[in-house]
Design a protein around this motif. Structure first.
Motif, PDB file in Angstrom:
ATOM      1  N   ALA A   1      -6.689 -13.211   7.136  1.00 40.41           N
ATOM      2  CA  ALA A   1      -6.368 -12.488   5.898  1.00 40.41           C
ATOM      3  C   ALA A   1      -6.844 -11.051   6.073  1.00 40.41           C
ATOM      4  CB  ALA A   1      -7.038 -13.146   4.694  1.00 40.41           C
ATOM      5  N   LEU A   2      -5.979 -10.224   6.634  1.00 42.07           N
ATOM      6  CA  LEU A   2      -6.387  -8.871   7.013  1.00 42.07           C
ATOM      7  C   LEU A   2      -5.486  -7.792   6.425  1.00 42.07           C
ATOM      8  CD1 LEU A   2      -3.944  -8.887   9.060  1.00 42.07           C
ATOM      9  CD2 LEU A   2      -5.613  -9.409  10.817  1.00 42.07           C
ATOM     10  N   ILE A   3      -4.819  -8.137   5.322  1.00 41.59           N
ATOM     11  CA  ILE A   3      -3.924  -7.151   4.713  1.00 41.59           C
ATOM     12  C   ILE A   3      -4.759  -6.246   3.805  1.00 41.59           C
ATOM     13  CG2 ILE A   3      -1.737  -6.760   3.557  1.00 41.59           C
ATOM     14  CD1 ILE A   3      -1.550  -8.426   6.118  1.00 41.59           C
ATOM     15  N   VAL A   4      -5.471  -5.326   4.418  1.00 44.79           N
ATOM     16  CA  VAL A   4      -6.265  -4.313   3.722  1.00 44.79           C
ATOM     17  C   VAL A   4      -5.913  -2.963   4.331  1.00 44.79           C
ATOM     18  CG1 VAL A   4      -8.123  -5.913   3.137  1.00 44.79           C
ATOM     19  CG2 VAL A   4      -8.230  -4.625   5.280  1.00 44.79           C
ATOM     20  N   PRO A   5      -6.068  -1.872   3.582  1.00 48.51           N
ATOM     21  CA  PRO A   5      -5.606  -0.566   4.075  1.00 48.51           C
ATOM     22  C   PRO A   5      -6.180  -0.167   5.424  1.00 48.51           C
ATOM     23  CG  PRO A   5      -6.051  -0.437   1.732  1.00 48.51           C
ATOM     24  CD  PRO A   5      -6.515  -1.795   2.174  1.00 48.51           C
ATOM     25  N   GLY A   6      -7.484  -0.379   5.624  1.00 49.18           N
ATOM     26  CA  GLY A   6      -8.091   0.049   6.878  1.00 49.18           C
ATOM     27  C   GLY A   6      -7.495  -0.636   8.086  1.00 49.18           C
ATOM     28  N   VAL A   7      -7.255  -1.936   7.984  1.00 49.67           N
ATOM     29  CA  VAL A   7      -6.683  -2.687   9.102  1.00 49.67           C
ATOM     30  C   VAL A   7      -5.249  -2.233   9.366  1.00 49.67           C
ATOM     31  CG1 VAL A   7      -5.947  -4.972   9.882  1.00 49.67           C
ATOM     32  CG2 VAL A   7      -8.177  -4.684   8.793  1.00 49.67           C
ATOM     33  N   VAL A   8      -4.476  -2.043   8.307  1.00 50.81           N
ATOM     34  CA  VAL A   8      -3.088  -1.593   8.490  1.00 50.81           C
ATOM     35  C   VAL A   8      -3.058  -0.228   9.166  1.00 50.81           C
ATOM     36  CG1 VAL A   8      -0.972  -0.930   7.284  1.00 50.81           C
ATOM     37  CG2 VAL A   8      -2.230  -2.972   6.564  1.00 50.81           C
ATOM     38  N   LEU A   9      -3.920   0.689   8.734  1.00 47.30           N
ATOM     39  CA  LEU A   9      -3.979   2.012   9.363  1.00 47.30           C
ATOM     40  C   LEU A   9      -4.344   1.907  10.842  1.00 47.30           C
ATOM     41  CD1 LEU A   9      -5.763   4.030   6.535  1.00 47.30           C
ATOM     42  CD2 LEU A   9      -3.446   4.451   7.409  1.00 47.30           C
TER      43      LEU A   9
ATOM     44  N   PHE B   1       0.805  -1.216   0.000  1.00 44.55           N
ATOM     45  CA  PHE B   1       0.000   0.000   0.000  1.00 44.55           C
ATOM     46  C   PHE B   1       0.848   1.281   0.000  1.00 44.55           C
ATOM     47  CE2 PHE B   1      -2.753  -2.977   2.688  1.00 44.55           C
ATOM     48  CZ  PHE B   1      -3.358  -3.524   1.566  1.00 44.55           C
ATOM     49  N   PRO B   2       1.524   1.550  -1.100  1.00 43.87           N
ATOM     50  CA  PRO B   2       2.352   2.765  -1.160  1.00 43.87           C
ATOM     51  C   PRO B   2       1.550   4.051  -1.014  1.00 43.87           C
ATOM     52  CG  PRO B   2       2.130   1.737  -3.322  1.00 43.87           C
ATOM     53  CD  PRO B   2       1.581   0.770  -2.337  1.00 43.87           C
ATOM     54  N   GLU B   3       0.225   3.950  -1.169  1.00 45.69           N
ATOM     55  CA  GLU B   3      -0.604   5.150  -1.042  1.00 45.69           C
ATOM     56  C   GLU B   3      -0.815   5.583   0.405  1.00 45.69           C
ATOM     57  OE1 GLU B   3      -3.538   1.653  -0.951  1.00 45.69           O
ATOM     58  OE2 GLU B   3      -1.612   2.175  -1.884  1.00 45.69           O
ATOM     59  N   LEU B   4      -0.483   4.726   1.368  1.00 39.86           N
ATOM     60  CA  LEU B   4      -0.670   5.097   2.764  1.00 39.86           C
ATOM     61  C   LEU B   4       0.337   6.169   3.174  1.00 39.86           C
ATOM     62  CD1 LEU B   4      -1.298   1.655   4.519  1.00 39.86           C
ATOM     63  CD2 LEU B   4      -2.961   3.289   3.626  1.00 39.86           C
TER      64      LEU B   4
ATOM     65  N   TRP C   1      -3.730  -0.627  12.904  1.00 37.57           N
ATOM     66  CA  TRP C   1      -2.576  -1.117  13.662  1.00 37.57           C
ATOM     67  C   TRP C   1      -1.482  -0.054  13.752  1.00 37.57           C
ATOM     68  CZ3 TRP C   1      -2.285  -5.045  16.872  1.00 37.57           C
ATOM     69  CH2 TRP C   1      -3.219  -6.079  16.754  1.00 37.57           C
ATOM     70  N   GLN C   2      -1.297   0.723  12.696  1.00 38.75           N
ATOM     71  CA  GLN C   2      -0.328   1.810  12.770  1.00 38.75           C
ATOM     72  C   GLN C   2      -0.728   2.829  13.837  1.00 38.75           C
ATOM     73  OE1 GLN C   2      -0.030   3.249   8.709  1.00 38.75           O
ATOM     74  NE2 GLN C   2       1.794   2.027   8.318  1.00 38.75           N
ATOM     75  N   ALA C   3      -2.026   3.082  13.944  1.00 38.49           N
ATOM     76  CA  ALA C   3      -2.502   4.041  14.943  1.00 38.49           C
ATOM     77  C   ALA C   3      -2.197   3.580  16.361  1.00 38.49           C
ATOM     78  CB  ALA C   3      -4.011   4.263  14.776  1.00 38.49           C
ATOM     79  N   MET C   4      -2.144   2.242  16.563  1.00 40.86           N
ATOM     80  CA  MET C   4      -1.796   1.703  17.884  1.00 40.86           C
ATOM     81  C   MET C   4      -0.303   1.782  18.168  1.00 40.86           C
ATOM     82  SD  MET C   4      -3.978  -1.567  19.127  1.00 40.86           S
ATOM     83  CE  MET C   4      -3.287  -1.281  20.750  1.00 40.86           C
ATOM     84  N   GLN C   5       0.472   2.097  17.144  1.00 36.20           N
ATOM     85  CA  GLN C   5       1.932   2.203  17.249  1.00 36.20           C
ATOM     86  C   GLN C   5       2.573   0.870  17.650  1.00 36.20           C
ATOM     87  OE1 GLN C   5       3.044   5.566  19.677  1.00 36.20           O
ATOM     88  NE2 GLN C   5       1.749   6.981  18.544  1.00 36.20           N
TER      89      GLN C   5
END
Length: 400
Positions: free
Chosen positions: A181-189, A37-40, A191-195
Motif C-alpha cells: 500500500a504505497l499510493i502516497v505522494p512521496g512514493v509516486v514522485l 494526486f492532482p497537486e503533483l 517512481w516518476q523520478a526513475m522514469q
C-alpha cells in the motif's frame, strides 16, 4: 513427497475483494486505473482499493496499523475462510509467509509530512514485517511467521518458500502471499523520478499501460493484498477441501548483473528451475501470466527469456500481463498474479493482455486477445515475477 495444493484464495484488490469477481473483471478487460494526486506537477494514475477498514478493525485496533497491514489482515482472513479452515489446526503447525516491498508507506509519509510531531507508533506501523505479524495475531498463528522483501518478486518468493515448508512437513497449513500500500505522494514522485511510470494524456489513464505494445512507456502503481492457502494435497483430500490448483514447481535466483536492468539469461534460469521441479517440458505449459511491466527494456528481456527456454514451442504459449488492468502491486504483485493464474487454470479461461495495440516486433508473443480466451487444453501455467535487485521468481501451477 505430496504435491502442494491451493485450497483457499483471498484478495483485497483494485477490482474488489472476491476472487471470482476480480477474475471476471479482468476477463472483460476492465481497468482499475484512475488519476491520483492532482497537486503533483506531473499527471499520475494508480489502481487503488476501496477498503472499509471497519469490517476488520475497531477504532482502537487501528492504532499503529498501517494500510498495508490492514489489507493483509483482510485478504488473509478471506483466504482462510475460503479454505474452510476454522480452528481445527494446531497453531504451531500454521505458518505465515508474506511478501512486502516497501512496508508502511502511509505511516512513513505521514511522519515525514507531519507538523513536527512524529506519531509514536510510526516504527511498528511501517516495518516491512508488520503485515505478516498482524496476520499471525489475527489468525493465532504460532508457527513460522516470515517476511520476504525482494522488491517485485517478494510475494512470489514468499509463496515458493511456503510451498517448501509444506513439502517438508514443517507446517500443515501455509498462509502465503503479500501486501503493498504505497499510493502516497512521496512514493509516486520517487517512481516518476526513475522514469518508469507511464506518461499519458489526462483522461486516458485507464488505457495508459500497454504491455508488449510498440507505444508502451511504463507502468502504473497499484495497491492491495492477496493470499493463497497452501497445504499438502493428501491433507486437502482427507478433509474434503476444494483444490483450486497444485503448485508443482518454482524457481528463483539472481541475475547478478545490474540493480535495475533485467537479464534474460537470469530469468531463463528461474523458468528452467520451475519446469525441472515440476517435471515438465516447456510445451506442457499453456499459459504465462507475464511480469510485463510495459517498460521499454523489461518487456523485451522477458520475451527473450521465454524464447530462450521455449524455443520453437514459444508460439504455443499463451501470454498476458494483467498489470495493464490492476497496476503493478510491487511486493504484492506476485501474489495477486498467482491468484489470477490459479483461477485461469481452475476456470479454463485466460485473461487478456490489455491495451496492447500494435505489438512490438521485439516482443513477439502469442498474446491473449482483448476479449480473453477459453483454455480447455491448458493443464499448467506459470506466473513470472522479476524484480529490481536482479531476483527472478517463477511459480508453476497445475490443474487439480
Amino acid at each position: 513427497m505430496s504435491r502442494v495444493a491451493v485450497t483457499g484464495l483471498g484478495v483485497m484488490a483494485p477490482h474488489g475483494d472476491e476472487p471470482g469477481s476480480l477474475f471476471e473483471a479482468l476477463l472483460r478487460g476492465e481497468s482499475a486505473l484512475a488519476p491520483i494526486f492532482p497537486e503533483l506537477p506531473k499527471p499520475a494514475a494508480a489502481a487503488t482499493v476501496a477498503f472499509d477498514e471497519s469490517r476488520w478493525f475497531t477504532k482502537l485496533q487501528l492504532a499503529g496499523v498501517d494500510r498495508v497491514s490492514q489489507l493483509a489482515v483482510a485478504a488473509a482472513d478471506l483466504a482462510m475462510r475460503d479454505a474452510g479452515i476454522r480452528g481445527d489446526v494446531d497453531p504451531e503447525r500454521i505458518g505465515v509467509y508474506t511478501g512486502c516491498g516497501m512496508g508502511g508507506a502511509t505511516a512513513l509519509d505521514a511522519a515525514y509530512r507531519g507538523n513536527g510531531r512524529v506519531p509514536p507508533l510510526t516504527i511498528p506501523a511501517f516495518m516491512p514485517n508488520a503485515p505478516a505479524s498482524h496476520v499471525a495475531i489475527r489468525q493465532g498463528v504460532q508457527g513460522p511467521v516470515l517476511t520476504y522483501s525482494v522488491a517485485c518478486a517478494s510475494s512470489a518468493v514468499a509463496i515458493a518458500e511456503a510451498a517448501k515448508a509444506v513439502q517438508r512437513d514443517e507446517v500443515d497449513v501455509a498462509i502465503a502471499g503479500g501486501s503493498e500500500a504505497l499510493i502516497v505522494p512521496g512514493v509516486v514522485l520517487a517512481w516518476q523520478a526513475m522514469q518508469t511510470l507511464a506518461s499519458f494524456v489526462p483522461g486516458e489513464e485507464a488505457t495508459a499501460i500497454r504491455p508488449f505494445a510498440t507505444d508502451r512507456n511504463g507502468f502504473a502503481l497499484g495497491e492491495g493484498a492477496a493470499f493463497l492457502i497452501l497445504e499438502s494435497a493428501d491433507r486437502a483430500r482427507q478433509r474434503g477441501a476444494r483444490i483450486y490448483a497444485t503448485l508443482d514447481g518454482w524457481g528463483h535466483g539472481c541475475d547478478a548483473t545490474h540493480l535495475t536492468k533485467p537479464d534474460a539469461h537470469g530469468q531463463a534460469r528461474a523458468l528452467r528451475q520451475a519446469l525441472r521441479q515440476a517435471g515438465l517440458r516447456p510445451r506442457d505449459v499453456g499459459y504465462c501470466n507475464a511480469h510485463g511491466t510495459a517498460t521499454r527494456i523489461g518487456d523485451v528481456v522477458e520475451r527473450d527469456a521465454l524464447a530462450e527456454v521455449w524455443g520453437d514451442d514459444l508460439g504455443e504459449l499463451r501470454v498476458s500481463s494483467t498489470k495493464a488492468l490492476h497496476g503493478h502491486l510491487l511486493g504484492a504483485a506476485g501474489a495477486l498474479e498467482a491468484v489470477v493464474t490459479v483461477l485461469a487454470l481452475h476456470r479454463r479461461q485466460l485473461p487478456p493482455n490489455g491495451h496492447r495495440g500494435e505489438v512490438d516486433p521485439a516482443c513477439s508473443l502469442n498474446l491473449v486477445p482483448q476479449a480473453g480466451a477459453d483454455a480447455p487444453q491448458v493443464e499448467a501455467a506459470i506466473s513470472n515475477s522479476f524484480a529490481f535487485g536482479g531476483t527472478n521468481a517463477v511459480l508453476l501451477f497445475g490443474r487439480a
